[in-house]
Design a protein around this motif. Structure first.
Motif, PDB file in Angstrom:
ATOM      1  N   UNK A 121      19.495  -7.699  17.059  1.00  0.00           N
ATOM      2  CA  UNK A 121      20.097  -7.467  15.746  1.00  0.00           C
ATOM      3  C   UNK A 121      21.571  -7.855  15.654  1.00  0.00           C
ATOM      4  N   UNK A 122      21.907  -8.425  14.520  1.00  0.00           N
ATOM      5  CA  UNK A 122      23.300  -8.661  14.138  1.00  0.00           C
ATOM      6  C   UNK A 122      23.494  -7.928  12.813  1.00  0.00           C
ATOM      7  N   UNK A 123      23.994  -6.709  12.891  1.00  0.00           N
ATOM      8  CA  UNK A 123      24.010  -5.860  11.708  1.00  0.00           C
ATOM      9  C   UNK A 123      25.055  -6.250  10.676  1.00  0.00           C
ATOM     10  N   UNK A 124      25.911  -7.181  11.021  1.00  0.00           N
ATOM     11  CA  UNK A 124      26.827  -7.706  10.009  1.00  0.00           C
ATOM     12  C   UNK A 124      26.059  -8.443   8.921  1.00  0.00           C
ATOM     13  N   UNK A 125      24.845  -8.903   9.267  1.00  0.00           N
ATOM     14  CA  UNK A 125      24.008  -9.619   8.301  1.00  0.00           C
ATOM     15  C   UNK A 125      23.165  -8.674   7.449  1.00  0.00           C
ATOM     16  N   UNK A 126      23.083  -7.417   7.855  1.00  0.00           N
ATOM     17  CA  UNK A 126      22.122  -6.496   7.234  1.00  0.00           C
ATOM     18  C   UNK A 126      22.796  -5.552   6.254  1.00  0.00           C
ATOM     19  N   UNK A 180      20.826  -1.244   9.480  1.00  0.00           N
ATOM     20  CA  UNK A 180      19.785  -1.814   8.619  1.00  0.00           C
ATOM     21  C   UNK A 180      19.074  -0.725   7.833  1.00  0.00           C
ATOM     22  N   UNK A 181      18.710   0.359   8.494  1.00  0.00           N
ATOM     23  CA  UNK A 181      17.987   1.430   7.817  1.00  0.00           C
ATOM     24  C   UNK A 181      18.888   2.124   6.793  1.00  0.00           C
ATOM     25  N   UNK A 182      20.148   2.291   7.115  1.00  0.00           N
ATOM     26  CA  UNK A 182      21.060   2.872   6.128  1.00  0.00           C
ATOM     27  C   UNK A 182      21.165   1.973   4.903  1.00  0.00           C
ATOM     28  N   UNK A 183      21.144   0.659   5.117  1.00  0.00           N
ATOM     29  CA  UNK A 183      21.192  -0.261   3.985  1.00  0.00           C
ATOM     30  C   UNK A 183      19.923  -0.152   3.139  1.00  0.00           C
ATOM     31  N   UNK A 184      18.784   0.046   3.780  1.00  0.00           N
ATOM     32  CA  UNK A 184      17.534   0.255   3.030  1.00  0.00           C
ATOM     33  C   UNK A 184      17.671   1.482   2.126  1.00  0.00           C
ATOM     34  N   UNK A 185      18.270   2.558   2.645  1.00  0.00           N
ATOM     35  CA  UNK A 185      18.479   3.750   1.818  1.00  0.00           C
ATOM     36  C   UNK A 185      19.377   3.430   0.628  1.00  0.00           C
ATOM     37  N   UNK A 186      20.416   2.630   0.852  1.00  0.00           N
ATOM     38  CA  UNK A 186      21.300   2.260  -0.259  1.00  0.00           C
ATOM     39  C   UNK A 186      20.569   1.384  -1.284  1.00  0.00           C
ATOM     40  N   UNK A 187      19.696   0.502  -0.800  1.00  0.00           N
ATOM     41  CA  UNK A 187      18.921  -0.339  -1.722  1.00  0.00           C
ATOM     42  C   UNK A 187      18.043   0.528  -2.625  1.00  0.00           C
ATOM     43  N   UNK A 188      17.457   1.574  -2.057  1.00  0.00           N
ATOM     44  CA  UNK A 188      16.613   2.460  -2.842  1.00  0.00           C
ATOM     45  C   UNK A 188      17.435   3.204  -3.895  1.00  0.00           C
ATOM     46  N   UNK A 189      18.622   3.675  -3.501  1.00  0.00           N
ATOM     47  CA  UNK A 189      19.478   4.368  -4.457  1.00  0.00           C
ATOM     48  C   UNK A 189      19.934   3.416  -5.557  1.00  0.00           C
ATOM     49  N   UNK A 190      20.213   2.196  -5.185  1.00  0.00           N
ATOM     50  CA  UNK A 190      20.597   1.187  -6.169  1.00  0.00           C
ATOM     51  C   UNK A 190      19.469   0.975  -7.178  1.00  0.00           C
ATOM     52  N   UNK A 191      18.231   1.184  -6.721  1.00  0.00           N
ATOM     53  CA  UNK A 191      17.066   1.020  -7.590  1.00  0.00           C
ATOM     54  C   UNK A 191      16.718   2.295  -8.353  1.00  0.00           C
ATOM     55  N   UNK A 192      17.519   3.369  -8.157  1.00  0.00           N
ATOM     56  CA  UNK A 192      17.331   4.570  -8.948  1.00  0.00           C
ATOM     57  C   UNK A 192      16.707   5.759  -8.255  1.00  0.00           C
ATOM     58  N   UNK A 193      16.490   5.683  -6.941  1.00  0.00           N
ATOM     59  CA  UNK A 193      15.878   6.775  -6.196  1.00  0.00           C
ATOM     60  C   UNK A 193      16.924   7.515  -5.354  1.00  0.00           C
ATOM     61  N   UNK A 194      16.769   8.828  -5.244  1.00  0.00           N
ATOM     62  CA  UNK A 194      17.541   9.582  -4.261  1.00  0.00           C
ATOM     63  C   UNK A 194      16.920   9.295  -2.899  1.00  0.00           C
ATOM     64  N   UNK A 230      13.289   7.713   4.063  1.00  0.00           N
ATOM     65  CA  UNK A 230      13.316   6.446   4.791  1.00  0.00           C
ATOM     66  C   UNK A 230      13.227   6.737   6.288  1.00  0.00           C
ATOM     67  N   UNK A 231      12.250   6.147   6.950  1.00  0.00           N
ATOM     68  CA  UNK A 231      12.032   6.397   8.375  1.00  0.00           C
ATOM     69  C   UNK A 231      12.358   5.165   9.199  1.00  0.00           C
ATOM     70  N   UNK A 232      13.236   5.345  10.165  1.00  0.00           N
ATOM     71  CA  UNK A 232      13.723   4.228  10.977  1.00  0.00           C
ATOM     72  C   UNK A 232      12.743   3.813  12.066  1.00  0.00           C
ATOM     73  N   UNK A 233      13.127   2.763  12.779  1.00  0.00           N
ATOM     74  CA  UNK A 233      12.324   2.236  13.882  1.00  0.00           C
ATOM     75  C   UNK A 233      12.487   3.135  15.109  1.00  0.00           C
ATOM     76  N   UNK A 234      12.177   2.634  16.272  1.00  0.00           N
ATOM     77  CA  UNK A 234      12.190   3.451  17.483  1.00  0.00           C
ATOM     78  C   UNK A 234      13.543   3.435  18.178  1.00  0.00           C
ATOM     79  N   UNK A 235      14.635   3.435  17.384  1.00  0.00           N
ATOM     80  CA  UNK A 235      15.963   3.316  17.993  1.00  0.00           C
ATOM     81  C   UNK A 235      17.044   4.052  17.236  1.00  0.00           C
ATOM     82  N   UNK A 236      16.661   4.913  16.301  1.00  0.00           N
ATOM     83  CA  UNK A 236      17.638   5.704  15.578  1.00  0.00           C
ATOM     84  C   UNK A 236      18.090   5.070  14.272  1.00  0.00           C
ATOM     85  N   UNK A 237      18.999   5.758  13.623  1.00  0.00           N
ATOM     86  CA  UNK A 237      19.460   5.383  12.289  1.00  0.00           C
ATOM     87  C   UNK A 237      20.498   4.272  12.377  1.00  0.00           C
TER      88      UNK A 237
END
Length: 305
Positions: free
Chosen positions: A60-65, A122-136, A112-119
């Motif tokens: 992973x290169x999280x600067x891209x995510x 990328x997973x935090x960004x997925x949570x932000x994408x959901x909030x941007x779409x109107x979900x808590x 939002x449930x992460x992969x086998x390596x913790x939060x």
């Protein structure tokens, strides 16, 4: 392999032999160690690509995510601690709330449930994408009992392997209950998860059917039992090249059908496990965007009515 021919232009997924993706999947899931992974990569003869370039592209290169910034004015992101009596006793998660949501104007929620390596980022960004779409959105960190995600996936993966899986499941079940009872939510709770998080999504749909109202597992293995208890509709996403997970699907589908579970399953052509994760060469932009559009539409259909 020529290990001196470094390149500076981005690597396309098509540039990397399928064996490399398969070996990375084995490495990421603990079936082989890093030395074996790198040793196998060294056997590949790919013109213009060195071992280090291929290895770097697969990790992973999280600067891209980051598709949605922490500072986006349409959301508010913070960490919360919550009681987790079903798991480790206390847990922590990344809570993201749409700007226009308040007690008088609540919104449906997504766990939002992460992969086998913790939060990881990328997973935090997925949570932000959901909030941007109107979900808590709430993304728990299974590694909280050990101090939280350590900042790199290798260490996070090793840490998560030491934890009792049933307690991780309990932490996420209690997180779902937090969302259901939160003053800013409507009480409708969806769940999306990736890899191990896909397994958690399948599991929580079975274990707490009165809490989970819709589940969208991405390349996750089935729940171990209680499939007959699933009430929520499921939207299941698979990667065509992901043999390890796909081999579990026929039996799971048979059980879903036998128990009259409402589900739809999509398999995305020429994709690898992790194709939604935009921090590595496994990312497939076209299919990731299609899968995500389907997921948002699924949640809107099942959580907003």
């Amino acid at each position: 392999m020529n290990q001196t021919a470094e390149i500076t232009t981005p690597i396309k997924t098509s540039d990397i032999p399928q064996e490399a993706f398969d070996w990375y999947d084995e490495y990421a899931h603990g079936d082989i160690d890093r030395r074996t992974f790198l040793s196998r990569l060294g056997t590949l003869g790919v013109t213009g690509l060195s071992l280090s370039v291929i290895a770097k592209s697969l990790t992973p290169n999280y600067a891209q995510a980051e598709q949605v910034s922490f500072n986006d004015p349409d959301i508010t992101a913070s960490y919360i601690d919550f009681a987790a009596p079903s798991g480790h006793g206390k847990a922590r998660g990344y809570l993201v709330i749409p700007k226009n949501v308040n007690a008088e104007n609540p919104a449906p929620a997504v766990l939002v449930a992460h992969e086998n390596r913790g939060l990881n980022p990328y997973i935090k960004d997925v949570a932000r994408r959901l909030a941007k779409a109107g979900f808590v959105a709430l993304a728990p960190d299974a590694l909280f009992p050990l101090g939280g995600y350590p900042g790199n996936d290798d260490e996070g993966r090793a840490m998560q392997r030491t934890l009792d899986r049933s307690k991780i499941e309990g932490d996420f079940m209690d997180a779902a209950r937090v969302l259901k009872d939160h003053e800013l939510t409507t009480g409708k709770v969806g769940m999306v998860g990736f890899c191990f998080g896909g397994y958690l999504t399948n599991t929580l749909a079975a274990y707490i059917p009165d809490v989970i109202n819709a589940g969208a597992p991405y390349y996750g293995t089935p729940a171990n039992d209680k499939i007959d208890q699933i009430k929520a509709p499921l939207q299941i996403h698979f990667a065509e090249m992901d043999k390890r997970v796909n081999d579990t699907w026929p039996a799971y589908e048979e059980a879903l059908k036998a128990n009259n579970v409402d589900y739809v399953a999509y398999t995305y052509e020429k994709t690898n496990h992790g194709f939604h994760n935009d921090s590595t060469a496994r990312y497939d932009e076209k299919n990731a965007e299609l899968a995500w559009a389907r997921t948002l539409a699924f949640f809107n259909e099942n959580l907003t009515s």
